[in-house]
Structure formats: C-alpha cells, structure tokens
Design a protein around this motif. Structure first.
Motif, PDB file in Angstrom:
ATOM      1  N   VAL A 135       0.849  -1.183   0.000  1.00 52.15           N
ATOM      2  CA  VAL A 135       0.000   0.000   0.000  1.00 52.15           C
ATOM      3  C   VAL A 135       0.890   1.241   0.000  1.00 52.15           C
ATOM      4  CG1 VAL A 135      -1.757   1.315   1.260  1.00 52.15           C
ATOM      5  CG2 VAL A 135      -1.897  -1.183   1.150  1.00 52.15           C
ATOM      6  N   ALA A 136       0.604   2.167  -0.897  1.00 50.24           N
ATOM      7  CA  ALA A 136       1.347   3.432  -0.961  1.00 50.24           C
ATOM      8  C   ALA A 136       0.877   4.332   0.180  1.00 50.24           C
ATOM      9  CB  ALA A 136       1.122   4.111  -2.301  1.00 50.24           C
ATOM     10  N   LEU A 137       1.816   4.926   0.881  1.00 48.93           N
ATOM     11  CA  LEU A 137       1.480   5.825   1.980  1.00 48.93           C
ATOM     12  C   LEU A 137       1.338   7.266   1.502  1.00 48.93           C
ATOM     13  CD1 LEU A 137       3.872   4.363   4.692  1.00 48.93           C
ATOM     14  CD2 LEU A 137       1.425   3.908   4.358  1.00 48.93           C
ATOM     15  N   ARG A 138       2.300   7.719   0.702  1.00 53.51           N
ATOM     16  CA  ARG A 138       2.285   9.100   0.225  1.00 53.51           C
ATOM     17  C   ARG A 138       3.068   9.167  -1.074  1.00 53.51           C
ATOM     18  NH1 ARG A 138       4.645  12.994   4.431  1.00 53.51           N
ATOM     19  NH2 ARG A 138       2.680  12.449   5.419  1.00 53.51           N
ATOM     20  N   GLU A 139       2.564   9.936  -2.002  1.00 49.30           N
ATOM     21  CA  GLU A 139       3.275  10.139  -3.261  1.00 49.30           C
ATOM     22  C   GLU A 139       4.442  11.087  -3.010  1.00 49.30           C
ATOM     23  OE1 GLU A 139       1.549  10.677  -7.571  1.00 49.30           O
ATOM     24  OE2 GLU A 139       1.471  12.594  -6.496  1.00 49.30           O
ATOM     25  N   ARG A 140       5.643  10.650  -3.358  1.00 55.46           N
ATOM     26  CA  ARG A 140       6.835  11.473  -3.145  1.00 55.46           C
ATOM     27  C   ARG A 140       7.273  12.189  -4.416  1.00 55.46           C
ATOM     28  NH1 ARG A 140       7.742  12.245   2.259  1.00 55.46           N
ATOM     29  NH2 ARG A 140       7.097  10.360   3.311  1.00 55.46           N
ATOM     30  N   VAL A 141       7.101  11.550  -5.557  1.00 56.83           N
ATOM     31  CA  VAL A 141       7.394  12.176  -6.844  1.00 56.83           C
ATOM     32  C   VAL A 141       6.204  11.861  -7.747  1.00 56.83           C
ATOM     33  CG1 VAL A 141       8.939  12.255  -8.844  1.00 56.83           C
ATOM     34  CG2 VAL A 141       9.882  11.842  -6.554  1.00 56.83           C
ATOM     35  N   PRO A 142       5.396  12.851  -8.065  1.00 60.53           N
ATOM     36  CA  PRO A 142       4.243  12.579  -8.932  1.00 60.53           C
ATOM     37  C   PRO A 142       4.707  12.196 -10.333  1.00 60.53           C
ATOM     38  CG  PRO A 142       4.457  14.926  -8.540  1.00 60.53           C
ATOM     39  CD  PRO A 142       5.498  14.245  -7.693  1.00 60.53           C
ATOM     40  N   HIS A 143       3.817  11.493 -11.041  1.00 58.31           N
ATOM     41  CA  HIS A 143       4.136  11.117 -12.424  1.00 58.31           C
ATOM     42  C   HIS A 143       4.541  12.382 -13.171  1.00 58.31           C
ATOM     43  CE1 HIS A 143       3.952   8.939 -16.187  1.00 58.31           C
ATOM     44  NE2 HIS A 143       3.300   9.969 -16.683  1.00 58.31           N
ATOM     45  N   ARG A 144       5.670  12.317 -13.837  1.00 55.76           N
ATOM     46  CA  ARG A 144       6.188  13.489 -14.536  1.00 55.76           C
ATOM     47  C   ARG A 144       7.050  13.040 -15.700  1.00 55.76           C
ATOM     48  NH1 ARG A 144      11.406  15.119 -11.384  1.00 55.76           N
ATOM     49  NH2 ARG A 144      12.252  13.042 -11.176  1.00 55.76           N
ATOM     50  N   LEU A 145       7.092  13.845 -16.714  1.00 57.12           N
ATOM     51  CA  LEU A 145       7.947  13.570 -17.859  1.00 57.12           C
ATOM     52  C   LEU A 145       8.787  14.775 -18.255  1.00 57.12           C
ATOM     53  CD1 LEU A 145       5.525  11.396 -19.985  1.00 57.12           C
ATOM     54  CD2 LEU A 145       7.530  10.654 -18.721  1.00 57.12           C
ATOM     55  N   LEU A 146       8.440  15.949 -17.745  1.00 56.55           N
ATOM     56  CA  LEU A 146       9.167  17.155 -18.131  1.00 56.55           C
ATOM     57  C   LEU A 146      10.668  17.061 -17.834  1.00 56.55           C
ATOM     58  CD1 LEU A 146       9.107  19.896 -19.424  1.00 56.55           C
ATOM     59  CD2 LEU A 146       8.411  20.873 -17.231  1.00 56.55           C
ATOM     60  N   PRO A 147      11.117  16.585 -16.663  1.00 56.42           N
ATOM     61  CA  PRO A 147      12.566  16.475 -16.460  1.00 56.42           C
ATOM     62  C   PRO A 147      13.240  15.561 -17.489  1.00 56.42           C
ATOM     63  CG  PRO A 147      11.441  16.344 -14.361  1.00 56.42           C
ATOM     64  CD  PRO A 147      10.382  16.276 -15.429  1.00 56.42           C
ATOM     65  N   LEU A 148      12.581  14.492 -17.882  1.00 57.74           N
ATOM     66  CA  LEU A 148      13.133  13.598 -18.904  1.00 57.74           C
ATOM     67  C   LEU A 148      13.220  14.313 -20.247  1.00 57.74           C
ATOM     68  CD1 LEU A 148      14.096  10.800 -19.853  1.00 57.74           C
ATOM     69  CD2 LEU A 148      11.675  10.241 -20.236  1.00 57.74           C
ATOM     70  N   VAL A 149      12.150  15.005 -20.617  1.00 58.63           N
ATOM     71  CA  VAL A 149      12.134  15.749 -21.886  1.00 58.63           C
ATOM     72  C   VAL A 149      13.256  16.775 -21.903  1.00 58.63           C
ATOM     73  CG1 VAL A 149      10.810  17.448 -23.230  1.00 58.63           C
ATOM     74  CG2 VAL A 149       9.692  15.381 -22.376  1.00 58.63           C
ATOM     75  N   GLU A 150      13.423  17.497 -20.792  1.00 58.85           N
ATOM     76  CA  GLU A 150      14.480  18.510 -20.730  1.00 58.85           C
ATOM     77  C   GLU A 150      15.864  17.874 -20.807  1.00 58.85           C
ATOM     78  OE1 GLU A 150      13.278  20.611 -17.216  1.00 58.85           O
ATOM     79  OE2 GLU A 150      12.103  22.034 -18.394  1.00 58.85           O
ATOM     80  N   SER A 151      16.029  16.709 -20.190  1.00 60.97           N
ATOM     81  CA  SER A 151      17.308  15.997 -20.250  1.00 60.97           C
ATOM     82  C   SER A 151      17.616  15.572 -21.685  1.00 60.97           C
ATOM     83  CB  SER A 151      17.272  14.777 -19.331  1.00 60.97           C
ATOM     84  OG  SER A 151      18.400  13.985 -19.511  1.00 60.97           O
ATOM     85  N   ILE A 152      16.627  15.073 -22.382  1.00 69.34           N
ATOM     86  CA  ILE A 152      16.791  14.669 -23.771  1.00 69.34           C
ATOM     87  C   ILE A 152      17.116  15.873 -24.631  1.00 69.34           C
ATOM     88  CG2 ILE A 152      15.604  13.715 -25.793  1.00 69.34           C
ATOM     89  CD1 ILE A 152      14.082  11.901 -23.749  1.00 69.34           C
ATOM     90  N   GLY A 153      16.435  16.999 -24.340  1.00 72.04           N
ATOM     91  CA  GLY A 153      16.702  18.224 -25.090  1.00 72.04           C
ATOM     92  C   GLY A 153      18.123  18.724 -24.898  1.00 72.04           C
ATOM     93  N   ARG A 154      18.643  18.629 -23.672  1.00 72.81           N
ATOM     94  CA  ARG A 154      20.031  19.042 -23.413  1.00 72.81           C
ATOM     95  C   ARG A 154      20.991  18.153 -24.185  1.00 72.81           C
ATOM     96  NH1 ARG A 154      17.955  19.815 -18.240  1.00 72.81           N
ATOM     97  NH2 ARG A 154      18.646  17.757 -17.557  1.00 72.81           N
ATOM     98  N   THR A 155      20.712  16.857 -24.243  1.00 67.80           N
ATOM     99  CA  THR A 155      21.542  15.913 -24.984  1.00 67.80           C
ATOM    100  C   THR A 155      21.497  16.223 -26.472  1.00 67.80           C
ATOM    101  OG1 THR A 155      21.115  14.223 -23.319  1.00 67.80           O
ATOM    102  CG2 THR A 155      21.983  13.469 -25.428  1.00 67.80           C
ATOM    103  N   ALA A 156      20.325  16.597 -26.974  1.00 64.95           N
ATOM    104  CA  ALA A 156      20.174  16.896 -28.419  1.00 64.95           C
ATOM    105  C   ALA A 156      20.967  18.138 -28.807  1.00 64.95           C
ATOM    106  CB  ALA A 156      18.694  17.088 -28.752  1.00 64.95           C
ATOM    107  N   ARG A 157      21.142  19.075 -27.880  1.00 65.66           N
ATOM    108  CA  ARG A 157      21.874  20.325 -28.190  1.00 65.66           C
ATOM    109  C   ARG A 157      23.380  20.098 -28.263  1.00 65.66           C
ATOM    110  NH1 ARG A 157      17.736  22.645 -24.886  1.00 65.66           N
ATOM    111  NH2 ARG A 157      18.975  22.432 -23.013  1.00 65.66           N
ATOM    112  N   LYS A 158      23.865  19.017 -27.699  1.00 64.23           N
ATOM    113  CA  LYS A 158      25.319  18.775 -27.660  1.00 64.23           C
ATOM    114  C   LYS A 158      25.836  18.300 -28.980  1.00 64.23           C
ATOM    115  CE  LYS A 158      25.478  17.909 -22.773  1.00 64.23           C
ATOM    116  NZ  LYS A 158      25.770  16.995 -21.729  1.00 64.23           N
TER     117      LYS A 158
END
Length: 158
Positions: A135-158
């Motif tokens: 049983v989950a007690l508390r959500e610590r990191v909500p479902h998210r994709l923006l940090p991944l997208v930004e990481s991919i974008g930084r990689t694409a700029r290199k």
C-alpha cells in the motif's frame, strides 16, 4: 526517434500548458503554425505523444487508496490473466515484470476493505497462484515527464 531542441520546446509547452491552441503554441515558440503542426503530427506518428486526454485523480473520484499488487501466474497463463485484469476497473495499470512475480498492477480502492475485495477478486482469477500487496502511503514524486524531456533536449543540443 531523435528529438531535437524544437521538439523539446514543443513537448515542454504541451506538458506545461496542455489546453493551449496550436496557434498559440506556434506564437509562443516563434514558429509557423504549419511547422508546429508538422512537428506535432510527427511526434504523434512516432509514438512520442500518445494521447491528449486529461489527467484524472483516482482519489478525487473516491478511490484514495493506492496499492501495488504483484501477481504470480501459472506458467503459460500470462496472457489469459492479463486479459482478465483488463476487466477489473480498479486496476489502473498492469505490467509483466521480471523479478518477484509475473505481473505488477497499480490498484486503486475506496478504502482498505475495498482493496481487500479487489485482491480477493484477483486471487480467484484462473491462472493466478498468489498475490503480494504494498500500500502506498504518500506520493513522493508525482508522475512526470518534463525532467526527462528537458534531459533529452540538453543531450540533443550537444
């Protein structure tokens, strides 16, 4: 598929402002509407953008209990059990996995008694050997994709 800097900027806007029009996205990005539409079409065709449905809260819909239920399946019955899981409305996701168990489900319930009823339903499915619930007690990191997208974008700029 390769995601470039413009794709990253488009995806960021879609995640941050999901109810904005294509025309407004184009204005904010400083690109032609046709360019933006072509990019959106490609991102959808390539499976990067998988839908436009709103994000719903099971808790706000009266199902605040969240559990992860591991299911062990009799060999050769994984597909059958997977199909049966699709008929259980409280299962919001299910994955075949490696490690301790064969399937991992994300289950929502009204309360702990309801969760027990759902687990009992799962145990009764043909091909299910046993379950293990967390049983989950508390959500610590909500479902998210923006940090991944930004990481991919930084990689694409290199």
């Amino acid at each position: 598929m390769a995601v470039d800097e413009l794709d990253t900027r488009i995806l960021r806007l879609l995640l941050e402002q999901p109810r904005t029009s294509v025309r407004e996205y184009a204005r904010l990005l400083g690109v032609a509407r046709g360019t933006l539409q072509a990019r959106l079409d490609r991102l959808e065709r390539d499976g990067v953008i998988t839908g436009t449905a709103p994000s719903l809260s099971p808790a706000a819909l009266g199902h605040p209990v969240l559990a992860f239920v591991h299911i062990e399946v009799t060999q050769g019955h994984l597909d059958d059990v997977g199909e049966a899981l699709a008929a259980v409305p409280e299962i919001v996701e299910a994955f075949s996995i490696t490690g301790g168990g064969d399937l991992l489900t994300r289950v929502v319930a009204r309360d702990n008694a309801h969760l027990e009823d759902v687990v009992q339903k799962l145990i009764s499915l043909p091909g299910v050997v046993r379950t293990r619930s967390e049983v989950a007690l508390r959500e610590r990191v909500p479902h998210r994709l923006l940090p991944l997208v930004e990481s991919i974008g930084r990689t694409a700029r290199k």
